[in-house]
Design an enzyme around this catalytic site. Sequence first.
Site, short mmCIF file in Angstrom:
data_model
loop_
_atom_site.label_atom_id
_atom_site.label_comp_id
_atom_site.label_asym_id
_atom_site.label_seq_id
_atom_site.Cartn_x
_atom_site.Cartn_y
_atom_site.Cartn_z
N SER A 86 6.56 3.31 -13.07
CA SER A 86 6.03 3.20 -11.42
C SER A 86 4.82 4.26 -10.96
O SER A 86 4.09 3.43 -10.08
CB SER A 86 7.52 3.15 -10.60
OG SER A 86 7.98 4.07 -10.43
N LYS B 212 2.06 0.35 -6.45
CA LYS B 212 2.28 -0.48 -5.16
C LYS B 212 1.05 -0.94 -4.84
O LYS B 212 0.44 -1.53 -4.18
CB LYS B 212 2.45 1.01 -4.14
CG LYS B 212 3.40 1.93 -4.29
CD LYS B 212 5.01 0.81 -3.70
CE LYS B 212 6.50 2.01 -3.36
NZ LYS B 212 7.26 0.90 -2.81
N GLU C 15 4.76 0.83 5.90
CA GLU C 15 5.97 2.62 6.15
C GLU C 15 5.83 2.66 5.21
O GLU C 15 5.46 2.07 3.65
CB GLU C 15 7.45 1.61 6.10
CG GLU C 15 8.44 1.52 4.96
CD GLU C 15 7.77 -0.14 4.86
OE1 GLU C 15 6.66 -0.82 4.96
OE2 GLU C 15 7.62 -0.40 3.31
#
Lengths: 426, 278
Positions: A384, A95, A117
């Site tokens: 991830s 991210k 969000e």
Amino acid sequence: MTTSGRSFGAERGPYFGAFGGRFVPEALVAALDEIDAAHTTAMADPGFLAELAELHRTYSGRPSILTEVPRFAAHAGGARVVLKREDLNHTGSHKINNVLGQALLTKRMGKHRIIAETGAGQHGVATATAAALMGLECVVYMGEEDTRRQALNVARMRLLGATVVPVSAGSRTLKDAVNEAFRDWVSSVDTTHYAFGTVAGPHPFPVLVRDFQRIVGIEARQQVLDLTGRLPDAVAACVGGGSNAIGIFHAFLDDPGVALHGYEAGGDGVETGRHAAPISAGAAGVFQGARQFVMQDEDGQTVESHSISAGLDYPGVGPEHSWLAASGRAHYHPVTDTQAMDAFRLLCRTEGIIPAIESAHALAGALDLGRELGPEATVLVSLSGRGDKDVDTAARWFGLVSDADLVASEAERVADAPQDTEGSGW
Amino acid sequence: MVSTELQDSPTGTRTAAAAVDDAKAEGRAALVAYLPVGYPDVDGSIEAAKAAVAGGADVVELGLPYSDPTMDGATIQRAAEVCLANRTRPADVLRAVEEVASTGAAVLVMTYWPPVDRYGVERWAADLANAGGAGLITPDLIPDEAAGWLAASQEHDLERVFLVAPSSTDARLETTVRASRGFVYAASLMGVTGTRATVGAGAADLVRRTRAAGAERVCVGLGVSTPAQATEVAGYADGVIVGSAFVQRLLDADSPAAGARAVGQLAEELSAGVRTRP
């Protein structure tokens, strides 16, 4: 290449085949145009790219390494399995790649406030981190249910100075957090950038986020070549909204010999209806600003999704994935909670790596791929994120702590939680 | 330009354009009332809408409830959640349209796009026209994405009310005005639905700019809830759109009948508001 002879990798939106577009209130169009223009000029600006590259190198820890996992691969038909270690990034997931780019864009657009969000909290933590680094005000919307599931990440965001707003509407998960962030944005767009967390939403978010995540695949492609002398046979990634998957897929889109496999959250099993697998068990529709695959009922109402992973608990998926699925360039499969948790445990026990539960869906897929492709094959997996945020969930799943301990721990956490999301003076 | 061809719909449907023009001929602005179908239940919402008409509403917007209403504030969202819990379906909305249109009021459906997209645009347009609906207000469908709706609305003589916002550029105002039929919905402020103490300061300027872009009729919504605000907006707009204040009356009522009475009373007050010179 596509059937029309165009490169898959060259698509820039606003449409990916029949998917994408902008289904938004008119009030947001000017802001989306502004972001589109800022993104386009930034990506052509060597100064911007150099600044982002420097942040990646000195702050987030890029390039992330590639780890071969032979003891895990022994359960995958003997195929070589290599992990792209986005879990080693600062803040613990892919991210940060997107958020650093969007935070730089925020400053470039002269805005001082950033909203986001978050589902599992990884995007929220990354956004709070970038906001702290760059002196931006930060508000993160998070479904109330997810604030409970991911209390540790709520604490992290608050430590970083962000305001976390629990959303009690609807299913109290990621989709409702997105709705609430859109509501904030439509009221504050003059000063605020909405740092969308995944490759979904209205144009230009799918292409913007993808451009900031492409680095994962660009690095991994070269690393696999360096390690094995050839491209991988298959790439596996989990798919919620789809940002890590697009990040690693994109560099391989025009390599026809590389099979691309996305793994959606099958929850209790798609046949039960309790899942988060819009490509595998949904249909094309309009959802949160774009045409995409989505879980809808016969009246077009969004069906609530379910997954053990808060990060995958989302009833939609980005338009580029929808297009890759419809065109057959990539393949998407559901992975149940049980399959994901089995793969989670296997990686912990065989390699000493605790993955995020999201990533465990890709690991489960890699086990299947390896068995199918055989010992000569190489499977590249996007790891991830790391699993520290998920330890509580995993401990409950595997029964590693007693119910009494969990209740006591929960009570203590509630008692200790700040009562005020703002101005606590921490 | 907003089309005037719908003044006398071939099906006899009362159009919003005609309602706004009739109000204008009386030297006042039109009152447009929003109510969600399905709150407190379908029959209750029909009674509430009829009460709004009896109280003086010229145009009724019937809301088709949607699970992810990103343009709505807490009041309308709370009602929409109840509507969906009651399993309010497109067929219920069409029945409500038919019953409310039978009062002689112009009836528009306000809907987010996913339910129409799922229903099928052409099929929806045909069924809406058959029910006596005047057209659609589409808060999350901009003309850029509306090719199917533009064609279907043309085919079935339906009005299409698109929104403009204070952030709209002049070029976008022109595009939106060209695509609209009936009236253009000017959002008074950057924000979501809900009652507010004051109407957005930029609303009058947005109406002026929208008219300059070619609009014949511009109605103002978002944040208008009191007779005084209705009077203020009627001073510069062709219509005054009120939603959350009506919905709040229903939420506060202890029975469907009391809700309908409260809606009717508010409509009377607002109706007086749009007839008062500022």
